[in-house]
Design a protein around this motif. Structure first.
Motif, PDB file in Angstrom:
ATOM      1  N   GLU A 167      -1.733  19.938 -52.769  1.00  0.00           N
ATOM      2  CA  GLU A 167      -2.265  19.804 -54.130  1.00  0.00           C
ATOM      3  C   GLU A 167      -1.931  21.031 -54.971  1.00  0.00           C
ATOM      4  O   GLU A 167      -1.556  20.920 -56.125  1.00  0.00           O
ATOM      5  CB  GLU A 167      -3.777  19.595 -54.071  1.00  0.00           C
ATOM      6  CG  GLU A 167      -4.442  19.441 -55.406  1.00  0.00           C
ATOM      7  CD  GLU A 167      -4.089  18.143 -56.116  1.00  0.00           C
ATOM      8  OE1 GLU A 167      -4.248  18.106 -57.338  1.00  0.00           O
ATOM      9  OE2 GLU A 167      -3.645  17.194 -55.465  1.00  0.00           O
ATOM     10  N   SER A 168      -2.110  22.216 -54.401  1.00  0.00           N
ATOM     11  CA  SER A 168      -1.835  23.446 -55.132  1.00  0.00           C
ATOM     12  C   SER A 168      -1.691  24.590 -54.128  1.00  0.00           C
ATOM     13  O   SER A 168      -2.033  24.450 -52.964  1.00  0.00           O
ATOM     14  CB  SER A 168      -2.968  23.756 -56.119  1.00  0.00           C
ATOM     15  OG  SER A 168      -4.177  23.991 -55.424  1.00  0.00           O
ATOM     16  N   PHE A 217      -0.244  28.035 -58.560  1.00  0.00           N
ATOM     17  CA  PHE A 217       0.671  26.928 -58.812  1.00  0.00           C
ATOM     18  C   PHE A 217      -0.081  25.645 -58.499  1.00  0.00           C
ATOM     19  O   PHE A 217      -0.575  25.475 -57.391  1.00  0.00           O
ATOM     20  CB  PHE A 217       1.900  27.026 -57.904  1.00  0.00           C
ATOM     21  CG  PHE A 217       2.709  28.269 -58.099  1.00  0.00           C
ATOM     22  CD1 PHE A 217       3.843  28.256 -58.893  1.00  0.00           C
ATOM     23  CD2 PHE A 217       2.344  29.468 -57.493  1.00  0.00           C
ATOM     24  CE1 PHE A 217       4.605  29.408 -59.070  1.00  0.00           C
ATOM     25  CE2 PHE A 217       3.096  30.613 -57.660  1.00  0.00           C
ATOM     26  CZ  PHE A 217       4.230  30.582 -58.457  1.00  0.00           C
ATOM     27  N   SER A 218      -0.186  24.744 -59.477  1.00  0.00           N
ATOM     28  CA  SER A 218      -0.876  23.485 -59.241  1.00  0.00           C
ATOM     29  C   SER A 218      -0.120  22.349 -59.914  1.00  0.00           C
ATOM     30  O   SER A 218       0.645  22.562 -60.858  1.00  0.00           O
ATOM     31  CB  SER A 218      -2.317  23.537 -59.747  1.00  0.00           C
ATOM     32  OG  SER A 218      -2.344  23.811 -61.127  1.00  0.00           O
ATOM     33  N   LYS A 219      -0.324  21.132 -59.431  1.00  0.00           N
ATOM     34  CA  LYS A 219       0.354  19.959 -59.969  1.00  0.00           C
ATOM     35  C   LYS A 219      -0.694  18.947 -60.402  1.00  0.00           C
ATOM     36  O   LYS A 219      -1.576  18.597 -59.630  1.00  0.00           O
ATOM     37  CB  LYS A 219       1.268  19.341 -58.920  1.00  0.00           C
ATOM     38  CG  LYS A 219       2.021  18.131 -59.414  1.00  0.00           C
ATOM     39  CD  LYS A 219       2.945  17.588 -58.333  1.00  0.00           C
ATOM     40  CE  LYS A 219       3.653  16.373 -58.838  1.00  0.00           C
ATOM     41  NZ  LYS A 219       3.163  15.143 -58.275  1.00  0.00           N
ATOM     42  N   LYS A 220      -0.590  18.499 -61.641  1.00  0.00           N
ATOM     43  CA  LYS A 220      -1.455  17.448 -62.164  1.00  0.00           C
ATOM     44  C   LYS A 220      -0.542  16.407 -62.797  1.00  0.00           C
ATOM     45  O   LYS A 220       0.207  16.724 -63.718  1.00  0.00           O
ATOM     46  CB  LYS A 220      -2.428  18.003 -63.189  1.00  0.00           C
ATOM     47  CG  LYS A 220      -3.385  19.012 -62.608  1.00  0.00           C
ATOM     48  CD  LYS A 220      -4.265  19.641 -63.658  1.00  0.00           C
ATOM     49  CE  LYS A 220      -5.093  20.733 -63.025  1.00  0.00           C
ATOM     50  NZ  LYS A 220      -5.711  21.615 -63.992  1.00  0.00           N
ATOM     51  N   ASP A 274       2.530  14.614 -63.573  1.00  0.00           N
ATOM     52  CA  ASP A 274       3.932  15.026 -63.461  1.00  0.00           C
ATOM     53  C   ASP A 274       4.163  16.432 -64.015  1.00  0.00           C
ATOM     54  O   ASP A 274       5.276  16.785 -64.378  1.00  0.00           O
ATOM     55  CB  ASP A 274       4.832  14.037 -64.210  1.00  0.00           C
ATOM     56  CG  ASP A 274       4.904  12.701 -63.502  1.00  0.00           C
ATOM     57  OD1 ASP A 274       4.755  12.686 -62.275  1.00  0.00           O
ATOM     58  OD2 ASP A 274       5.113  11.683 -64.176  1.00  0.00           O
ATOM     59  N   THR A 275       3.117  17.241 -64.094  1.00  0.00           N
ATOM     60  CA  THR A 275       3.221  18.584 -64.663  1.00  0.00           C
ATOM     61  C   THR A 275       2.838  19.627 -63.622  1.00  0.00           C
ATOM     62  O   THR A 275       1.837  19.493 -62.928  1.00  0.00           O
ATOM     63  CB  THR A 275       2.300  18.723 -65.894  1.00  0.00           C
ATOM     64  OG1 THR A 275       2.599  17.681 -66.824  1.00  0.00           O
ATOM     65  CG2 THR A 275       2.482  20.064 -66.564  1.00  0.00           C
ATOM     66  N   ILE A 276       3.653  20.673 -63.527  1.00  0.00           N
ATOM     67  CA  ILE A 276       3.347  21.807 -62.653  1.00  0.00           C
ATOM     68  C   ILE A 276       2.853  22.939 -63.537  1.00  0.00           C
ATOM     69  O   ILE A 276       3.488  23.293 -64.529  1.00  0.00           O
ATOM     70  CB  ILE A 276       4.597  22.246 -61.868  1.00  0.00           C
ATOM     71  CG1 ILE A 276       5.056  21.116 -60.952  1.00  0.00           C
ATOM     72  CG2 ILE A 276       4.306  23.517 -61.067  1.00  0.00           C
ATOM     73  CD1 ILE A 276       6.391  21.391 -60.284  1.00  0.00           C
ATOM     74  N   ILE A 296       1.692  26.948 -63.787  1.00  0.00           N
ATOM     75  CA  ILE A 296       1.756  28.266 -63.177  1.00  0.00           C
ATOM     76  C   ILE A 296       0.856  29.168 -64.014  1.00  0.00           C
ATOM     77  O   ILE A 296       1.089  29.356 -65.202  1.00  0.00           O
ATOM     78  CB  ILE A 296       3.197  28.811 -63.145  1.00  0.00           C
ATOM     79  CG1 ILE A 296       4.116  27.838 -62.411  1.00  0.00           C
ATOM     80  CG2 ILE A 296       3.223  30.195 -62.478  1.00  0.00           C
ATOM     81  CD1 ILE A 296       5.572  28.201 -62.488  1.00  0.00           C
ATOM     82  N   LYS A 319       3.972  25.672 -68.132  1.00  0.00           N
ATOM     83  CA  LYS A 319       3.912  24.261 -67.777  1.00  0.00           C
ATOM     84  C   LYS A 319       5.332  23.733 -67.609  1.00  0.00           C
ATOM     85  O   LYS A 319       6.173  23.916 -68.478  1.00  0.00           O
ATOM     86  CB  LYS A 319       3.208  23.445 -68.861  1.00  0.00           C
ATOM     87  CG  LYS A 319       1.772  23.820 -69.076  1.00  0.00           C
ATOM     88  CD  LYS A 319       1.172  22.988 -70.197  1.00  0.00           C
ATOM     89  CE  LYS A 319      -0.242  23.442 -70.510  1.00  0.00           C
ATOM     90  NZ  LYS A 319      -0.812  22.680 -71.635  1.00  0.00           N
ATOM     91  N   TYR A 372       7.247  20.132 -66.802  1.00  0.00           N
ATOM     92  CA  TYR A 372       6.978  18.705 -66.666  1.00  0.00           C
ATOM     93  C   TYR A 372       8.266  17.896 -66.724  1.00  0.00           C
ATOM     94  O   TYR A 372       9.283  18.333 -67.213  1.00  0.00           O
ATOM     95  CB  TYR A 372       6.012  18.228 -67.754  1.00  0.00           C
ATOM     96  CG  TYR A 372       6.535  18.319 -69.157  1.00  0.00           C
ATOM     97  CD1 TYR A 372       7.120  17.215 -69.775  1.00  0.00           C
ATOM     98  CD2 TYR A 372       6.458  19.502 -69.882  1.00  0.00           C
ATOM     99  CE1 TYR A 372       7.607  17.299 -71.061  1.00  0.00           C
ATOM    100  CE2 TYR A 372       6.946  19.596 -71.176  1.00  0.00           C
ATOM    101  CZ  TYR A 372       7.515  18.492 -71.749  1.00  0.00           C
ATOM    102  OH  TYR A 372       8.007  18.581 -73.025  1.00  0.00           O
TER     103      TYR A 372
END
Length: 91
Positions: free
Chosen positions: A45-46, A62-65, A67-69, A71, A82, A84
Motif C-alpha cells: 500500500e505504501s 511514498f503512497s499510492k491512491k 492511479d496516483t503516487i 511522495i 504527485k 499519475y
C-alpha cells in the motif's frame, strides 16, 4: 480424550490459517536509515524511507491512491510530489 485433542488441534489450525490478518508492516534496515513497508490484504500500500545523518534526519513517504503516487517530505509538509497516469492506454 483423543477426540477432544483432535478437535482442539483442528480448531487451532483453522484459526491460524483462516484468521490471519493480511495487513502488516515490514521494517528493513538500510544504510543510514530504514524502510517501512505497509501491506494491506497482501498488497503493498505504501512505504516510508527514514534517512539519518549526523545532524540531520528526514522521512520520505511514498503512497499510492487510485492511479496516483504521492511522495511526501516529513520535513516540509507543503512539499508533495504527485505522479499519475494520465491516459490508461498501454503502449
Amino acid at each position: 480424550m483423543k477426540t477432544l485433542y483432535s478437535t482442539l488441534l483442528i480448531f487451532l489450525f483453522t484459526f491460524f490459517c483462516f484468521g490471519q490478518n493480511q495487513d502488516s508492516l515490514i521494517t528493513v534496515d538500510i544504510e543510514s536509515g530504514k524502510t517501512i513497508k505497509k501491506y494491506i490484504q497482501g498488497n503493498l500500500e505504501s512505504f516510508e524511507t527514514e534517512l539519518y545523518a549526523v545532524n540531520y534526519g528526514n522521512i520520505l513517504s511514498f503512497s499510492k491512491k487510485n492511479d496516483t503516487i504521492f511522495i511526501e517530505n516529513a520535513d516540509e509538509s507543503e512539499a508533495i510530489i504527485k505522479i499519475y497516469l494520465k491516459n490508461k492506454k498501454a503502449g
